[in-house]
Design an enzyme around this catalytic site. Structure first.
Site, PDB file in Angstrom:
ATOM      1  N   HIS A  57      21.188 -61.832 -45.581  1.00 58.43           N
ATOM      2  CA  HIS A  57      20.530 -60.687 -46.024  1.00 58.43           C
ATOM      3  C   HIS A  57      21.173 -59.998 -47.173  1.00 58.43           C
ATOM      4  CE1 HIS A  57      18.955 -59.725 -41.661  1.00 58.43           C
ATOM      5  NE2 HIS A  57      18.711 -61.132 -42.182  1.00 58.43           N
ATOM      6  N   GLU A  59      22.347 -57.078 -47.825  1.00 60.22           N
ATOM      7  CA  GLU A  59      23.462 -56.263 -47.575  1.00 60.22           C
ATOM      8  C   GLU A  59      24.707 -57.261 -47.529  1.00 60.22           C
ATOM      9  OE1 GLU A  59      20.152 -54.162 -44.998  1.00 60.22           O
ATOM     10  OE2 GLU A  59      20.588 -56.168 -45.740  1.00 60.22           O
ATOM     11  N   CYS A  87      19.318 -53.855 -40.428  1.00 56.58           N
ATOM     12  CA  CYS A  87      19.290 -54.576 -39.125  1.00 56.58           C
ATOM     13  C   CYS A  87      20.663 -54.504 -38.390  1.00 56.58           C
ATOM     14  CB  CYS A  87      18.885 -55.890 -39.322  1.00 56.58           C
ATOM     15  SG  CYS A  87      20.170 -57.330 -40.010  1.00 56.58           S
ATOM     16  N   CYS A  90      23.636 -56.324 -40.217  1.00 54.56           N
ATOM     17  CA  CYS A  90      24.069 -55.751 -41.484  1.00 54.56           C
ATOM     18  C   CYS A  90      24.683 -54.288 -41.024  1.00 54.56           C
ATOM     19  CB  CYS A  90      22.846 -55.606 -42.370  1.00 54.56           C
ATOM     20  SG  CYS A  90      22.344 -57.145 -42.832  1.00 54.56           S
TER      21      CYS A  90
END
Length: 150
Positions: A57, A59, A87, A90
């Site tokens: 992701h 992040e 999410c 993260c």
């Protein structure tokens, strides 16, 4: 009084540039930047398709780059700007990195950390809704195009 041009809107626009890069690569268009003392020290976007890695992701990529830049694992004095609410994974990583502040654009009503009640570090500040419409538009466009292809 001196006005600082480097505000949340400025840095969210930089995160949106990263989201556009992800969009152009066929990735879910989420972008992130990490800022330390008004300077961008990490830029990232989703790479889950390209790397075939569910943890890639924006992040997560940004945390790794920022930690490498600073030479340490804690990001206490840093701000994460991300176009979509983090999410659970993260948000958990932000806890361990002890990120000082999270600023996000669009909310994630199904899988966002706030809905899932994922704990952030007690000292992490959160600001939501910065350029929310622009951040949400790119995501909606991406998924509309995906649905039309199927």
């Amino acid at each position: 009084m001196k006005i600082n041009p480097f505000d949340d809107t400025y840095f969210m626009k930089k995160a949106l540039e990263q989201a556009q890069t992800a969009f152009d690569k066929g990735e879910v268009p989420v972008g992130a930047v990490i800022v330390f003392k008004d300077k961008i020290i990490a830029r990232a976007h989703n790479l889950t398709e390209m790397l075939t890695d569910v943890t890639a992701h924006a992040e997560m990529q940004a945390f790794t780059a920022a930690s490498d830049f600073l030479g340490g694992k804690y990001l206490k004095e840093c701000i994460l700007y991300v176009t979509l609410e983090p999410c659970q994974m993260c948000a958990g990583a932000s806890y361990w990195a002890q990120i000082g502040k999270i600023v996000y654009g669009a909310s994630e009503p199904k899988l966002g950390f706030s809905v899932l009640q994922t704990k952030l570090h007690p000292k992490t500040k959160v600001i939501s809704g910065v350029l929310e419409e622009e951040c949400g538009f790119l995501l909606k466009k991406f998924f509309a195009e995906k649905r039309n292809l199927n």
